[in-house]
Design a protein around this motif. Structure first.
Motif, PDB file in Angstrom:
ATOM      1  N   SER A 105      41.897  42.014  35.934  1.00 62.27           N
ATOM      2  CA  SER A 105      41.090  41.012  35.244  1.00 62.27           C
ATOM      3  C   SER A 105      39.619  41.238  35.567  1.00 62.27           C
ATOM      4  CB  SER A 105      41.514  39.599  35.653  1.00 62.27           C
ATOM      5  OG  SER A 105      41.352  39.424  37.052  1.00 62.27           O
ATOM      6  N   LEU A 106      38.772  40.823  34.641  1.00 60.74           N
ATOM      7  CA  LEU A 106      37.324  40.958  34.782  1.00 60.74           C
ATOM      8  C   LEU A 106      36.697  39.581  34.983  1.00 60.74           C
ATOM      9  CD1 LEU A 106      36.680  43.399  31.790  1.00 60.74           C
ATOM     10  CD2 LEU A 106      36.984  44.014  34.190  1.00 60.74           C
ATOM     11  N   ASP A 107      35.617  39.551  35.770  1.00 60.19           N
ATOM     12  CA  ASP A 107      34.885  38.284  35.895  1.00 60.19           C
ATOM     13  C   ASP A 107      33.903  38.169  34.727  1.00 60.19           C
ATOM     14  OD1 ASP A 107      32.651  39.847  36.499  1.00 60.19           O
ATOM     15  OD2 ASP A 107      32.787  39.492  38.660  1.00 60.19           O
ATOM     16  N   ASN A 108      33.108  37.114  34.743  1.00 58.82           N
ATOM     17  CA  ASN A 108      32.203  36.857  33.614  1.00 58.82           C
ATOM     18  C   ASN A 108      31.110  37.907  33.461  1.00 58.82           C
ATOM     19  OD1 ASN A 108      33.619  34.560  32.895  1.00 58.82           O
ATOM     20  ND2 ASN A 108      32.393  33.209  34.229  1.00 58.82           N
ATOM     21  N   SER A 109      30.857  38.663  34.532  1.00 61.23           N
ATOM     22  CA  SER A 109      29.837  39.716  34.448  1.00 61.23           C
ATOM     23  C   SER A 109      30.428  41.064  34.059  1.00 61.23           C
ATOM     24  CB  SER A 109      29.106  39.851  35.788  1.00 61.23           C
ATOM     25  OG  SER A 109      29.994  40.343  36.796  1.00 61.23           O
ATOM     26  N   GLY A 110      31.745  41.088  33.814  1.00 63.85           N
ATOM     27  CA  GLY A 110      32.382  42.346  33.418  1.00 63.85           C
ATOM     28  C   GLY A 110      32.779  43.221  34.576  1.00 63.85           C
ATOM     29  N   ARG A 111      32.854  42.664  35.775  1.00 68.98           N
ATOM     30  CA  ARG A 111      33.302  43.422  36.936  1.00 68.98           C
ATOM     31  C   ARG A 111      34.771  43.078  37.228  1.00 68.98           C
ATOM     32  NH1 ARG A 111      29.023  45.361  40.446  1.00 68.98           N
ATOM     33  NH2 ARG A 111      30.562  45.351  42.106  1.00 68.98           N
ATOM     34  N   ILE A 112      35.498  44.065  37.784  1.00 73.03           N
ATOM     35  CA  ILE A 112      36.910  43.852  38.101  1.00 73.03           C
ATOM     36  C   ILE A 112      37.018  42.918  39.306  1.00 73.03           C
ATOM     37  CG2 ILE A 112      39.079  44.991  38.696  1.00 73.03           C
ATOM     38  CD1 ILE A 112      37.843  47.630  37.644  1.00 73.03           C
ATOM     39  N   ASN A 113      37.805  41.853  39.178  1.00 72.46           N
ATOM     40  CA  ASN A 113      37.979  40.963  40.331  1.00 72.46           C
ATOM     41  C   ASN A 113      39.409  40.923  40.842  1.00 72.46           C
ATOM     42  OD1 ASN A 113      39.246  39.400  38.417  1.00 72.46           O
ATOM     43  ND2 ASN A 113      37.612  37.848  38.302  1.00 72.46           N
ATOM     44  N   SER A 114      40.358  41.520  40.124  1.00 73.30           N
ATOM     45  CA  SER A 114      41.719  41.641  40.660  1.00 73.30           C
ATOM     46  C   SER A 114      42.378  42.864  40.040  1.00 73.30           C
ATOM     47  CB  SER A 114      42.543  40.384  40.362  1.00 73.30           C
ATOM     48  OG  SER A 114      42.830  40.290  38.983  1.00 73.30           O
ATOM     49  N   TRP A 115      43.310  43.431  40.760  1.00 73.33           N
ATOM     50  CA  TRP A 115      43.937  44.703  40.334  1.00 73.33           C
ATOM     51  C   TRP A 115      45.365  44.737  40.875  1.00 73.33           C
ATOM     52  CZ3 TRP A 115      41.620  49.260  38.102  1.00 73.33           C
ATOM     53  CH2 TRP A 115      42.383  50.422  38.191  1.00 73.33           C
ATOM     54  N   ARG A 116      46.317  44.987  39.993  1.00 74.99           N
ATOM     55  CA  ARG A 116      47.701  45.176  40.421  1.00 74.99           C
ATOM     56  C   ARG A 116      48.203  46.498  39.870  1.00 74.99           C
ATOM     57  NH1 ARG A 116      52.037  43.032  42.760  1.00 74.99           N
ATOM     58  NH2 ARG A 116      54.056  43.815  42.045  1.00 74.99           N
ATOM     59  N   PRO A 138      43.055  52.476  44.026  1.00 74.94           N
ATOM     60  CA  PRO A 138      41.799  52.884  43.377  1.00 74.94           C
ATOM     61  C   PRO A 138      40.687  53.034  44.407  1.00 74.94           C
ATOM     62  CG  PRO A 138      42.206  50.552  43.014  1.00 74.94           C
ATOM     63  CD  PRO A 138      43.435  51.091  43.680  1.00 74.94           C
ATOM     64  N   TYR A 139      39.885  54.098  44.247  1.00 77.10           N
ATOM     65  CA  TYR A 139      38.781  54.319  45.185  1.00 77.10           C
ATOM     66  C   TYR A 139      37.529  53.610  44.658  1.00 77.10           C
ATOM     67  CZ  TYR A 139      36.189  56.765  48.856  1.00 77.10           C
ATOM     68  OH  TYR A 139      35.446  57.081  49.972  1.00 77.10           O
ATOM     69  N   TYR A 140      37.687  52.314  44.452  1.00 78.38           N
ATOM     70  CA  TYR A 140      36.599  51.489  43.923  1.00 78.38           C
ATOM     71  C   TYR A 140      36.536  50.187  44.704  1.00 78.38           C
ATOM     72  CZ  TYR A 140      36.596  54.667  39.908  1.00 78.38           C
ATOM     73  OH  TYR A 140      36.525  55.780  39.115  1.00 78.38           O
ATOM     74  N   ARG A 141      35.401  49.519  44.613  1.00 78.86           N
ATOM     75  CA  ARG A 141      35.205  48.230  45.292  1.00 78.86           C
ATOM     76  C   ARG A 141      35.735  47.121  44.380  1.00 78.86           C
ATOM     77  NH1 ARG A 141      30.259  48.611  45.714  1.00 78.86           N
ATOM     78  NH2 ARG A 141      29.612  47.257  44.007  1.00 78.86           N
ATOM     79  N   ILE A 142      36.905  46.606  44.723  1.00 77.84           N
ATOM     80  CA  ILE A 142      37.565  45.557  43.947  1.00 77.84           C
ATOM     81  C   ILE A 142      38.019  44.490  44.940  1.00 77.84           C
ATOM     82  CG2 ILE A 142      39.497  45.022  42.410  1.00 77.84           C
ATOM     83  CD1 ILE A 142      39.438  47.996  41.553  1.00 77.84           C
ATOM     84  N   PRO A 143      37.689  43.223  44.707  1.00 76.83           N
ATOM     85  CA  PRO A 143      38.003  42.173  45.708  1.00 76.83           C
ATOM     86  C   PRO A 143      39.480  42.051  46.050  1.00 76.83           C
ATOM     87  CG  PRO A 143      36.465  41.348  44.060  1.00 76.83           C
ATOM     88  CD  PRO A 143      36.919  42.682  43.574  1.00 76.83           C
ATOM     89  N   LYS A 144      40.353  42.123  45.061  1.00 72.47           N
ATOM     90  CA  LYS A 144      41.771  41.912  45.311  1.00 72.47           C
ATOM     91  C   LYS A 144      42.560  43.060  44.701  1.00 72.47           C
ATOM     92  CE  LYS A 144      45.588  38.658  44.624  1.00 72.47           C
ATOM     93  NZ  LYS A 144      46.021  37.402  43.970  1.00 72.47           N
ATOM     94  N   VAL A 145      43.253  43.814  45.556  1.00 72.27           N
ATOM     95  CA  VAL A 145      44.040  44.969  45.097  1.00 72.27           C
ATOM     96  C   VAL A 145      45.458  44.833  45.629  1.00 72.27           C
ATOM     97  CG1 VAL A 145      44.324  47.473  45.220  1.00 72.27           C
ATOM     98  CG2 VAL A 145      42.032  46.497  44.980  1.00 72.27           C
ATOM     99  N   ASP A 146      46.438  45.014  44.767  1.00 75.61           N
ATOM    100  CA  ASP A 146      47.855  44.932  45.140  1.00 75.61           C
ATOM    101  C   ASP A 146      48.547  46.162  44.574  1.00 75.61           C
ATOM    102  OD1 ASP A 146      50.401  44.266  45.827  1.00 75.61           O
ATOM    103  OD2 ASP A 146      50.503  42.429  44.636  1.00 75.61           O
ATOM    104  N   VAL A 147      49.080  47.025  45.447  1.00 73.75           N
ATOM    105  CA  VAL A 147      49.736  48.273  45.027  1.00 73.75           C
ATOM    106  C   VAL A 147      51.162  48.279  45.562  1.00 73.75           C
ATOM    107  CG1 VAL A 147      49.702  50.794  45.149  1.00 73.75           C
ATOM    108  CG2 VAL A 147      47.544  49.532  44.988  1.00 73.75           C
ATOM    109  N   SER A 148      52.125  48.559  44.701  1.00 73.14           N
ATOM    110  CA  SER A 148      53.538  48.626  45.105  1.00 73.14           C
ATOM    111  C   SER A 148      54.169  49.880  44.521  1.00 73.14           C
ATOM    112  CB  SER A 148      54.310  47.395  44.606  1.00 73.14           C
ATOM    113  OG  SER A 148      53.767  46.199  45.129  1.00 73.14           O
TER     114      SER A 148
END
Length: 726
Positions: free
Chosen positions: A438-449, A495-505
């Motif tokens: 999901s993206l925040d209002n500025s178009g940055r990724i704020n969660s990643w699964r 991901p080798y990126y700065r993302i606040p919430k990352v969940d990998v399974s």
């Protein structure tokens, strides 16, 4: 007429050269040059290997004064030999071309495990560098003692140690018949980098000219005196069992013996073509009990989900959420030269020449399979015709051992056929990758699964006979222990990126085909998915794909390669039907940085995709050999282009269908794109492995370029199949 007689009478003489001298003892003289007969004496124990903490475990001075480097790693075409020459030559003040390199041999070199994971430079080569630096200081100290002077006042030259008056003591005179049998100090001083002569330069690989000329370089070229030839007869599917065969095959011209052990079936003949004809007749006559049927698979994305461990996927968190599923099929190593090995047995000792990437592991596994003690088996590494990963090299070594034990006294050369290689090698696993973000209002990724499904990515033999395909066919078959969990399938899944919430399974799938390590393991598919998804998110955010990646990067080295890639492609035009795509990764999230751009032309009517040009920027810390890094990156991009556009192992319920290059197409010479590679050298940082850095971003860059060219997002590989429906 025999082939040899025909060639002689037609005025053409075919000469088989031995590749290496297997001279006795660790204090051997100069290596046997190409063209001279090899000494294949059956002394697997050789001299006891020195402890790995000593200089002479890695570096030796030969009787003629030449310096030899010993490495337990295998030369695969990655340029390891020239890197070893450069780092050793630099520390010893000897031109790299004057350094001999002896590769993996259980009778001569240390057990350095498997040559894999792009670790050989950062580990093995750096050990050689430290050993060479220690050797330099040790020989200066010996000379200082003889001359009763200060070692700091002496200089190492290619001829020996020189004092201020110009007098030189040769290495052989200094050592007086001894070796460098002293410990490598933990605090050994390396040569200052501002004094480098060869490291960081494009020193040519010593074997390239020989390869281009078609000289005898590979195990496939190797010939030994009194050698006989063997060919295999395989069942139609993995677990089919032999019921009967034609007993008259033994009477065919040149046939020396049929080796039959359960369902393991091979023919030995005096001449190679005699073995081919007999094996063909044996294949046609053999009757097999049906094995387990293979499944019908329409979509790997669906199959992996149906057959694998289940996962729960949360609903998208907001209207700015995005979701996508990607997949890849089974892919071959597809070595251009099928696997080959030579083995000879004298009823007590066994010697195998192999292009295995782990000679000690192969030795232990053959011991488990045959019951011959490890100390009575020697495995000598000879480079093969190219492979990154676990192809048929270990299997053919095990097959050759079984045949040699059944036919003692003469060297047995076993050459796999193309169908052997295509049908029986361990493949790179099919995979499914599912992403939500999901993206925040500025178009940055704020969660990643991220969820991935995969079979295991390494079934290399490590002392367990069941990991050799031949051992599973014996009358008392070895038991395959399975591929384990996903293993290397998780490589680069975060991901080798700065993302606040990352969940990998990760979720294991026991797939229908044999799998093992293929170049970059799971990193190729994971980066393909992640970097395709990053492009989709950039579009959703209304941002430039390259800017979007930089915006999510907090590693200045990542930003540097992306900015350098921008400079390379900023003026590149794209005509109608053409598209430009980019991708980035840091291999294993801890090794080399690589940013790739691809330009493609897509013709939907003609159903053609043409990769026009590919660019890469690579940063691998200190660059030992800039040409070597470029070669690896260029080759990686081209190999990845072939995987991404074309490659897929096909099968029906009865057998593997991809038996040759027609049924398993790869990229052809006339379709290879132009390549341009820029190396960012960081001489102040440790060197990093780079042989597997380009595959992932190259595949994703092509997929992104295809989307840019035709507006169609292809998430299932190979792209040509899913874009054109072929």
């Amino acid at each position: 007429m025999a082939r040899r007689e025909f060639l002689l009478k037609s005025g053409y003489l075919s000469i088989g050269f031995s590749l290496l001298g297997c001279t006795q003892g660790s204090n051997a003289a100069t290596p046997t040059p190409l063209g001279e007969a090899a000494d294949f004496s059956l002394d697997p124990q050789m001299a006891p290997l020195p402890d790995g903490s000593r200089i002479d475990a890695w570096l030796q001075v030969l009787e003629n004064g030449q310096v030899r480097v010993l490495t337990g790693k295998m030369e695969l075409g990655q340029g390891l030999k020239v890197v070893m020459q450069q780092v050793a030559g630099e520390e010893l003040n000897i031109p790299p071309q004057r350094i001999d390199v002896l590769i993996a041999d259980t009778g001569r070199t240390q057990n350095e495990g498997v040559t894999a994971g792009s670790r050989s430079v950062e580990r093995s080569a750096m050990t050689v560098r430290r050993a060479a630096a220690a050797a330099r200081e040790y020989m200066k100290q010996l000379a200082a003692k003889k001359w009763e002077t200060d070692a700091d006042a002496l200089e190492l030259t290619p001829e020996g140690v020189k004092n201020n008056s110009g007098t030189i003591l040769s290495f052989t005179d200094l050592l007086a018949g001894q070796q460098l049998d002293t410990e490598i100090p933990q605090d050994v001083s390396l040569k200052p980098k501002d004094q480098y002569q060869w490291v960081g330069s494009p020193v040519p690989h010593p074997d390239l000219e020989k390869i281009v000329r078609g000289d005898a370089v590979y195990i496939q070229d190797m010939r030994l005196p009194e050698m006989v030839h063997a060919r295999l007869v395989r069942p139609p599917v993995y677990d089919a069992r032999l019921q009967s065969r034609d007993q008259a095959i033994e009477r065919m011209p040149g046939v020396l013996q049929i080796v039959e052990n359960g369902s393991f079936l091979a023919v030995i003949a005096e001449e190679e073509y005699q073995a081919v004809k007999a094996a063909d007749a044996l294949q046609k006559s053999a009757q097999w009990e049906s094995g387990t049927a293979l499944p019908e698979v329409r979509s790997w994305a669906d199959y992996m989900l149906e057959q694998g461990e289940k996962a729960n996927h949360p609903a998208p968190a907001s209207g700015n959420a995005h979701h996508a599923i990607y997949s890849k099929p089974y892919v071959m190593h597809g070595s251009i030269g099928p696997s080959c090995a030579i083995a000879v047995y004298d009823e007590e000792r066994l010697h195998i020449w192999s292009h295995s990437q782990g000679v000690y592991n192969l030795r232990a596994t053959v011991s488990d399979m045959t019951g011959i003690p490890e100390e009575s088996i020697r495995v000598t590494g000879v480079r093969g015709s190219g492979c990154y990963g676990h192809n048929g090299a270990d299997d053919v070594g095990g097959d050759a051992a079984l045949i040699a034990v059944a036919f003692p006294g003469r060297p047995v050369r076993l050459q796999w056929q193309r169908s052997d290689e295509h049908q029986w090698e361990p493949y790179g696993s099919a995979m499914r990758m599912e992403l939500s973000a999901s993206l925040d209002n500025s178009g940055r990724i704020n969660s990643w699964r991220y969820d991935l499904w995969s079979d295991g990515h390494s079934t290399r033999p490590r002392g367990n006979a069941g990991n050799l395909i031949g051992a599973r066919l014996l009358a008392e078959p070895a038991v395959f222990g399975g591929s384990g969990r996903v293993g290397g399938g998780t490589r680069n899944s975060e991901p080798y990126y700065r993302i606040p919430k990352v969940d990998v399974s990760d979720h294991h799938v026991a797939g229908p085909l044999r799998t093992s390590a293929l170049r970059s393991l799971g990193a190729y598919a994971n980066i393909f998915a992640i970097e395709s998804f990053m492009d989709e998110l950039a579009k959703k955010a209304g941002k430039d794909p390259l800017d979007f990646r930089i915006e999510h990067s907090d590693d200045e080295r990542s930003v540097a390669v992306l900015e350098a890639l921008r400079d390379l492609i900023k003026s590149e035009p794209a005509a109608a039907g053409e598209g430009l795509g980019i991708a980035f990764s840091r291999y294993k999230n801890s090794a080399s940085y690589c940013a790739v751009a691809a330009k493609v032309r897509v013709d939907l009517e003609q159903k053609k995709i043409r990769p026009l040009k590919m660019w890469a920027v690579l940063e691998a810390g200190e660059a030992i050999n800039t040409d070597g890094l470029k070669n690896q990156t260029e080759g990686g991009m081209i190999q990845s282009a072939s995987w991404t556009l074309k490659e897929e192992v096909k099968f029906d319920t009865q057998e593997i269908l991809s038996k040759n290059w027609t049924e398993y197409p790869i990229i052809r010479y006339d379709a290879i794109p132009e390549t341009e590679v820029v190396i960012i050298d960081r001489p102040d940082l440790p060197p990093l492995g780079a042989g597997e850095s380009a595959q992932g971003p190259a595949g994703a860059a092509i997929a992104n370029a295809v989307y840019a060219a035709c507006g169609k997002r292809v998430r299932e590989l190979p792209i040509e199949r899913y874009l054109f429906g072929s």
